[in-house]
Design an enzyme around this catalytic site. Structure first.
Site, PDB file in Angstrom:
ATOM      1  N   GLU A 154     -16.167  -5.987  21.138  1.00 49.28           N
ATOM      2  CA  GLU A 154     -17.461  -6.428  20.611  1.00 49.28           C
ATOM      3  C   GLU A 154     -18.348  -6.888  21.753  1.00 49.28           C
ATOM      4  OE1 GLU A 154     -17.463  -9.502  17.669  1.00 49.28           O
ATOM      5  OE2 GLU A 154     -15.785  -8.654  16.536  1.00 49.28           O
ATOM      6  N   GLU A 167     -10.490 -12.019  16.109  1.00 51.10           N
ATOM      7  CA  GLU A 167     -10.760 -13.193  16.947  1.00 51.10           C
ATOM      8  C   GLU A 167      -9.882 -14.372  16.554  1.00 51.10           C
ATOM      9  OE1 GLU A 167     -15.342 -12.431  18.394  1.00 51.10           O
ATOM     10  OE2 GLU A 167     -15.024 -13.768  16.693  1.00 51.10           O
TER      11      GLU A 167
END
Length: 686
Positions: free
Chosen positions: A315, A158
């Site tokens: 995710e 991320e």
């Protein structure tokens, strides 16, 4: 550079769908690993991300590496037929590194240092951090580049979630170098930034700083360029890790994007070509009015980044997250519906954060595939149900989504639209994107997302929400599209400034005046709670304009106040096509009606049922119709084929019980859901 074809089919056994998770074995003893892998096999997991946050365990000090435990978990997963999405481990530096080199810590806009203790405590411009991180990446790549378990490389994690914008002196020096590459001369920079205003003209490069907190509002173009620089700086960091991995491996490389409602720091249109596989992280945001629609929006936007090829959901959550003000648990059936919404819209892989719920740390109350309650739980039963369902849907892998409508999305317009000193602080870019996309969702119209410089060929309808910043070339591209026979719907506060935040003179909406056949003299934003009466008996809010038509016809007008008689919605014939303009923020029902009319005039049927998703994936002559019923009513849809979730034949009508999903395969040359649908009880989600 990335490989030329999507390698997702290599990630799951026998070319099926990916079903996976993040796993953090460093949090558990080896006896737990054995139990975890057994349960992973029981659930149908086939891809596991490991070593995402493994730096401190792999490298306890500057000179030492310990790979024994990572070796063991890699071998254990491989022995059990589970592939590995191997992280480089660089997402957060270990305490020894930040203690030895505190200069790598990021600095906020007001000059405060962000200290260790969370994650991503590093400046994207720091050469010390980059050198240390690449040393780790090199060691990991050398050791595991040929390991048979590895199917995918996972750079960092991320990127930019917490540290995208750093205002330290190191970042300032990098920003100046980026500006020199962009503008070449100070005169060009001064012109682009409009530094004649407020005596801001620069006479030496060294005078330029990041847009740190000033006494008054900052220079808008300086802020915009700093956001461009910051996105590019993180992308350069990604490239450095990816290049190191590719020197030791031919396997695909990616990182997980955050295409979501609350992260806006990276221009992913520029990032996407660098990825071998497009991967996204997404969690329903219960701060939004409609989290379900936002799931679909994020999935469609991710598919746009993947250029309409399959992608991976790296995710998502089995239930509640841990970082929202109120972390709402998912209701029965919601896990399956949320997951298959992503699958319907192009994902070939569904992965979760995380496998086993943590017992400590800030994410200990984040849901997981294996919750604190263990296997005797709703979550575990729904996880195994999803795994079984994906097994029955494996033939969907590799199919693609086709759409006749598109939405133009621009990270640069987002940055600029939401900056300071605008006519209304209530006008936010993403709200307008959500509004127009939500109307398409309610109308049952699937949409692709395109950048402003995208190819509009083949689309019957293009929506343009709040494209405040647009280049002349990109505005010309939309104009040519309509001239050639396309239909566009442009919303207010579009076409106002060029790429340097310079207002186009002569009347709003600047770049789109001729296309839309209108001219706006002045904006009239509405106060909070103020309503605007319209000629169809409904009301609008947020925004109004002193608009006059110069060729367009009025579809709706304002009926009260000093703007009474002024057009609020217009339609203009332009060349062989039509351009609609929304001059105010319409109510939900009116916006649905206007966009449905625009779609039908473009030849696209608009017959959706609110709360029900109908999306089609296609592979050759096989069509896969996903019908996802988010309502509390049973739903009927006209289609004939084989229903894959239950494995039954469907003749004429498939019944989708409340809160469930059905996937029907047909073999045809046309859409499987063009004949319309019916609802057994009620038409809207409750």
């Amino acid at each position: 550079m990335p490989t030329s074809t999507s390698p997702i089919t290599q990630l799951a056994p026998n070319g099926g769908l990916v079903f996976g998770c993040d796993y953090n074995p460093e949090q558990w003893d080896e006896a737990t690993w054995t139990e975890d892998v057994r349960l992973m096999r029981e659930a149908g997991v086939n891809l596991v991300a490991v070593n995402i946050f493994g730096w401190a365990e792999l490298q306890p000090d500057a000179e030492t590496f310990h790979f024994d435990r990572l070796d063991a978990i890699m071998d254990l997963l491989h022995e059990n037929g589970i592939g590995v999405n191997l992280g480089t481990g660089t997402a957060s530096p270990p305490p020894w590194l930040t203690t030895a080199h505190p200069g790598i810590l990021p600095v906020t806009v007001d000059g405060a240092t962000r200290w260790p203790g969370g994650r991503q405590a590093w400046c994207p411009s720091s050469p010390v951090f980059r050198s240390s991180a690449l040393t780790l990446v090199e060691a990991v790549a050398r050791r595991y580049g040929a390991h048979p378990a590895v199917r995918l490389w996972h750079v960092s994690n991320e990127l930019g979630c917490h540290n995208a914008l750093c205002y330290c002196d190191t970042s300032a020096a990098s920003f100046r170098r980026w500006l020199q590459d962009r503008y070449l001369t100070l005169d060009a920079l001064n012109t682009a930034w409009g530094t004649a205003f407020w005596s801001q003209r620069y006479s030496a490069w060294e005078q330029i700083l990041p847009p740190r907190t000033p006494h008054a509002t900052p220079n808008p173009t300086q802020v915009l360029d700093f956001r461009r620089f910051s996105s590019d700086e993180l992308l350069a960091y990604y490239r450095a890790e990816a290049d190191t991995l590719r020197a030791h491996s031919t396997l695909p490389v990616t990182t997980n994007f955050m295409v979501t409602a609350h992260i806006r720091t990276q221009n992913y249109w520029q990032w996407a070509p660098e990825m071998d596989v497009i991967a996204n992280d997404h969690y329903p945001d219960h701060r939004l009015e409609d989290p379900v629609q936002e799931i679909a929006l994020a999935a469609d936007l991710t598919r746009g980044l993947a250029r309409n090829r399959p992608w991976i959901l790296m995710e998502h959550a089995t239930s509640a997250v841990n970082w929202q003000p109120r972390n709402i648990a998912k209701a029965p059936g919601e896990l399956l519906r949320n997951s298959l919404s992503h699958l319907a819209r192009g994902a070939d892989g569904l992965c979760f954060f995380q496998w086993r719920a943590s017992l400590q740390g800030s994410e200990k109350f984040h849901s997981a595939m294996l919750p604190h309650a263990g296997t005797d739980s709703k979550i575990w039963r729904e996880v195994t149900e999803l795994g079984e369902t994906l097994g029955r849907l494996r033939e969907v892998a590799g199919s693609t989504v086709t759409a006749r409508a598109a939405v133009i999305f621009s990270w640069e317009a987002w940055w600029a639209c939401d900056s300071d000193s605008h006519p209304s602080a209530d006008l936010r870019y993403l709200d307008q994107v959500h509004a127009l996309y939500g109307a398409l969702w309610d109308a049952g119209i699937t949409a692709d997302f395109l950048p402003p410089d995208g190819d509009f060929t083949g689309y019957d309808l293009v929506l343009v929400p709040a494209l405040y910043l647009v280049t002349d070339d990109d505005a010309g591209r939309l104009t040519d599209y309509v001239r050639g026979g396309g239909t566009a719907v442009v919303s207010f506060f579009s076409g106002i400034v060029d790429e340097n935040e310079r207002v186009r003179p002569g009347g709003y909406p600047g770049a789109f005046r001729d296309l839309l056949g209108i001219s706006v003299e002045e904006f009239h934003p509405l106060t909070a709670g103020q309503q605007l009466q319209l000629s169809n008996g409904t009301t609008a809010a947020l925004w109004s304009e002193a608009l006059r038509t110069t060729g367009a016809e009025a579809v709706l007008t304002i009926t009260e106040g000093h703007l009474a008689g002024t057009a609020a919605v217009t339609r203009n014939s332009f060349g062989n096509g039509h351009a609609w303009y929304l001059g105010t923020s319409l109510g939900k029902e009116t916006l649905l009606e206007v966009l449905s009319d625009a779609a039908r005039s473009a030849g696209i049927p608009a017959s959706g049922t609110r709360g029900v998703e109908t999306v089609e994936r296609v592979s050759g002559d096989a069509h896969y119709l996903f019908v996802i019923n988010h309502t509390t009513h049973d739903y009927k849809h006209r289609v004939t084929g084989t229903e894959l979730v239950l494995g039954t034949e469907v003749a004429d009508v498939v019944v989708v019980p409340a809160g469930t999903v059905r996937v029907v395969r047909t073999h045809s040359t046309g859409s499987t859901h063009s004949t319309g649908s019916t609802v057994s009880t009620g038409k809207e989600a409750s």
